[in-house]
Write a protein that holds these residues in place. Structure first.
Motif, PDB file in Angstrom:
ATOM      1  N   LEU A   1       0.831  -1.207   0.000  1.00 40.86           N
ATOM      2  CA  LEU A   1       0.000   0.000   0.000  1.00 40.86           C
ATOM      3  C   LEU A   1       0.868   1.260   0.000  1.00 40.86           C
ATOM      4  CD1 LEU A   1      -2.823   1.210   0.078  1.00 40.86           C
ATOM      5  CD2 LEU A   1      -2.756   1.056   2.577  1.00 40.86           C
ATOM      6  N   VAL A   2       1.956   1.242   0.769  1.00 39.09           N
ATOM      7  CA  VAL A   2       2.879   2.393   0.759  1.00 39.09           C
ATOM      8  C   VAL A   2       3.471   2.564  -0.641  1.00 39.09           C
ATOM      9  CG1 VAL A   2       5.054   3.287   1.659  1.00 39.09           C
ATOM     10  CG2 VAL A   2       3.413   2.220   3.214  1.00 39.09           C
ATOM     11  N   GLY A   3       3.884   1.457  -1.252  1.00 38.59           N
ATOM     12  CA  GLY A   3       4.411   1.524  -2.610  1.00 38.59           C
ATOM     13  C   GLY A   3       3.390   2.035  -3.601  1.00 38.59           C
ATOM     14  N   LEU A   4       2.132   1.620  -3.427  1.00 40.76           N
ATOM     15  CA  LEU A   4       1.052   2.081  -4.308  1.00 40.76           C
ATOM     16  C   LEU A   4       0.857   3.588  -4.187  1.00 40.76           C
ATOM     17  CD1 LEU A   4      -1.393   1.750  -6.163  1.00 40.76           C
ATOM     18  CD2 LEU A   4      -2.702   0.938  -4.188  1.00 40.76           C
ATOM     19  N   VAL A   5       0.900   4.099  -2.968  1.00 39.41           N
ATOM     20  CA  VAL A   5       0.766   5.549  -2.765  1.00 39.41           C
ATOM     21  C   VAL A   5       1.911   6.294  -3.455  1.00 39.41           C
ATOM     22  CG1 VAL A   5       0.786   7.378  -1.035  1.00 39.41           C
ATOM     23  CG2 VAL A   5      -0.548   5.301  -0.632  1.00 39.41           C
ATOM     24  N   ILE A   6       3.115   5.733  -3.379  1.00 39.97           N
ATOM     25  CA  ILE A   6       4.268   6.361  -4.051  1.00 39.97           C
ATOM     26  C   ILE A   6       4.049   6.388  -5.563  1.00 39.97           C
ATOM     27  CG2 ILE A   6       6.733   6.106  -4.561  1.00 39.97           C
ATOM     28  CD1 ILE A   6       7.051   4.921  -1.731  1.00 39.97           C
ATOM     29  N   VAL A   7       3.588   5.268  -6.130  1.00 38.27           N
ATOM     30  CA  VAL A   7       3.328   5.207  -7.571  1.00 38.27           C
ATOM     31  C   VAL A   7       2.254   6.210  -7.963  1.00 38.27           C
ATOM     32  CG1 VAL A   7       2.452   3.740  -9.432  1.00 38.27           C
ATOM     33  CG2 VAL A   7       4.075   2.804  -7.775  1.00 38.27           C
ATOM     34  N   ALA A   8       1.207   6.325  -7.128  1.00 41.61           N
ATOM     35  CA  ALA A   8       0.122   7.262  -7.425  1.00 41.61           C
ATOM     36  C   ALA A   8       0.603   8.709  -7.345  1.00 41.61           C
ATOM     37  CB  ALA A   8      -1.037   7.039  -6.460  1.00 41.61           C
TER      38      ALA A   8
END
Length: 626
Positions: free
Chosen positions: A609-616
């Motif tokens: 989820l942290v990685g997803l936020v970074i990608v977003a």
């Protein structure tokens, strides 16, 4: 003279046994013929498309009719594959609640999982036959034959699935339960028909009744997702609108017949082929030699191997099945917790959803019109970001692991294992380069990958079991049919939502969310996590991508960036317990009790989820290579 009661009972049991045996043999004969035809169709598609590549690039004489014939054969492959999946009981469905039901209720729900699809098939079958007859007036441009040859696949597949459903109901252990399921389903259909005059005045409230409440009830009850979509869409169109259900057959055929979707069975077969030829094991062996002696080394190998193999097969179950058996025994021998292994395997499944040639990327490209080459290029870095986040968790979790007893591979061994793995490691780059550079289409490059893998298996790895080809072709047809039937049903449902005006209302509401593009992105992440856990990835994308991508574009969000964010969010939901079916698939492949991984997986999902936020938050990660 009256026969003794015991003799009568014995005679009845013997007659029942003979009936079940005869029915089983009939089903087996029909199923065998369908499996043989489907396997031949997969093989024919591979040969046909590869011949097209050779004719265009080597002989400079394109086969004009090749794509047209491939599309006709593809419809038959999709429907016959759906029949095989129905017979095997492997159509995608949600079983989390079903598994927790009491035995009596579970048995009834299993029967309803047959009778509900049967009701849909029998109701729509006459319309599908009519549709095929009407297509006789349409002639294909290159071959000059009636389009009935393609459209006839729909009623043929529906009729065969109805036959399989009836056979399974008649052979059930409890005929009384089968009868109860038929009665309940028939009563529900009759009740809805009796209430038909009350639905049209409700307007768009019918969307909540049929396409929200109806779909949710069917999916949660264990009805296969494709049939849950299909019967609720048919009910919505037939009972609450004046749109003939004839249109639904056309929309289903349209959704399933995109030539780009032919890449689905071909990449599924490629995934099975690399496992059979030992290419996946060679890659894993190289990564294990390189990293196996460091703390948590085999966990890093698992993350890296899933990334590399995803670049070949495109099918998540095939990826996990190729990697887990090669790594799990050694990881367990080193003291790794089985629950942690299943949790990490599940997390890597979510992490690599964007690695080309992901089937979800192909699906998004087919339903939204976004360039698949751009999606392939954009999917590489987002998965790297999520992989780094998983590696940080592994580093922390295994910081005290004792590796003093683990032998470190020498540089000579590493170089040797790299040389063995090099042909396998080259395949993902060949696939990506061929598509991104425009050398071949997504569909064509899959045949290049198949020929490459077959030659590598025969000439280099010397592992090519001809006896496994037949079952692999049938498995390919089965999985592809299950996927494509969902796409067809979801296409019809998405069209119904559009015709109702819901898409315009949704666009207006999403456009005016507080926070503009950032607010829209945040809501999309939450929505696709939920959708991924309930509907799985492909149906969720087919339903909502055509509605949401134009909104993202209107808000200034790059389509490839939005695609990466939604795919990763969907993957997070797909592999998150208690509903995400991907988690249970990972546990089944790793032979681990699902309860053992529940405590372990949340840290990995949090890292994702942290990685997803970074990608977003950083669009360049998705669009920097375009």
């Amino acid at each position: 003279m009256a026969l003794p009661q015991a003799a009568v009972a014995d005679g009845a049991r013997e007659a029942d046994g003979l009936f079940r045996t005869a029915l089983y043999r009939l089903e087996s004969v029909v199923g065998g013929l369908v499996s043989t035809a489907a396997a031949l169709l997969v093989a024919a598609e591979i040969v046909l498309l590869f011949a097209g590549v050779l004719a265009r690039y080597a002989l400079h004489t394109p086969l004009i009719w090749a794509d047209e014939l491939a599309t006709i054969l593809f419809m038959w492959l999709a429907m016959l594959g759906a029949v095989i999946a129905f017979r095997r009981g492997v159509h995608m469905r949600m079983t989390a609640l079903l598994a927790r039901a009491r035995p009596g209720l579970r048995g009834l729900l299993e029967v309803l999982a047959l009778t509900v699809p049967l009701a849909f098939l029998l109701i729509l079958l006459p319309t599908a036959i009519e549709y095929a007859e009407e297509e006789a007036f349409v002639t294909t441009p290159a071959l000059g034959i009636a389009n009935t040859w393609r459209a006839a696949a729909l009623p043929a597949g529906m009729g065969l699935m109805a036959f399989m459903a009836l056979c399974r109901l008649a052979r059930a252990e409890s005929l009384g339960r089968s009868a109860l399921g038929l009665v309940l389903t028939g009563a529900a259909v009759a009740g809805l028909v009796a209430l038909a005059p009350a639905f049209p005045p409700l307007g768009n409230l019918n969307l909540l009744i049929f396409l929200v409440a109806g779909v949710a009830l069917a999916v949660l009850s264990g009805v296969p997702i494709a049939f849950a979509f299909a019967i609720c869409t048919m009910g919505y169109l037939g009972l609450s609108t004046d749109i003939p259900i004839f249109v639904m057959v056309g929309r289903m055929e349209e959704g399933m017949s995109h030539l780009i979707l032919l890449a689905v069975p071909l990449f599924v077969f490629l995934g099975l082929l690399i496992e059979m030829t030992g290419m996946a094991q060679a890659m894993v062996a190289f990564l294990a030699a390189l990293l196996g002696s460091v703390r948590g080394g085999l966990s890093y190998v698992l993350i890296g191997a899933m990334y590399v193999v995803s670049g070949i097969s495109g099918a998540k179950a095939a990826d996990m099945a190729a990697i887990a058996p090669a790594l799990f025994p050694e990881m367990k021998a080193r003291g790794a917790d089985p629950g942690d292994l299943a949790a990490l395997l599940s997390a890597t499944g979510a992490q690599t959803e964007t690695v080309p040639p992901s089937l979800v990327l192909i699906t998004i490209g087919s339903v939204t019109g976004v360039s698949i080459a751009a999606l392939f290029a954009g999917g590489i870095l987002p998965a790297v970001v999520l992989g780094i986040m998983l590696c940080l968790v592994v580093r922390h979790r295994y910081r005290h692991e004792d590796v003093s007893h683990v032998r470190r591979a020498s540089w000579a061994e590493i170089v040797r294992s790299f040389g063995i793995a090099l042909p396998a490691l080259a395949l993902p780059f060949i696939i990506r380069a061929a598509v991104v550079e425009g050398i071949a289409t997504t569909t064509e490059v899959s045949t290049i990958g198949i020929i490459y893998a077959a030659l590598a298996g025969l000439l280099l790895y010397r592992r090519f079991d001809m006896r496994r080809l037949g079952p692999m072709l049938v498995d390919t047809a089965s999985l592809s049919g299950a996927i494509l039937l969902i796409i067809g049903a979801a296409t019809a449902m998405a069209w119904s939502l559009t015709q109702s005006g819901f898409s315009a209302d949704l666009a207006h509401a999403m456009t005016n969310l507080p926070g503009g593009a950032a607010g829209f992105m945040a809501v999309s992440i939450v929505a696709f996590i939920v959708l991924g856990s309930v509907l799985e990835g492909i149906p969720a994308m087919v339903l909502f991508a055509p509605l949401l991508f134009p909104i993202a574009h209107q808000l200034g969000i790059h389509e490839v960036h939005y695609a990466m964010v939604t795919i990763l969010a969907m993957g997070l939901g797909l592999f998150a317990p208690p509903f995400g079916i991907g988690y249970y698939t990972a546990c089944a492949i790793g032979r681990v009790d699902p309860d053992a991984g529940l405590r372990r997986i949340w840290v990995y999902l949090g890292a994702l989820l942290v990685g997803l936020v970074i990608v977003a938050a950083v669009p360049w990660i998705s669009v920097g290579f375009l």
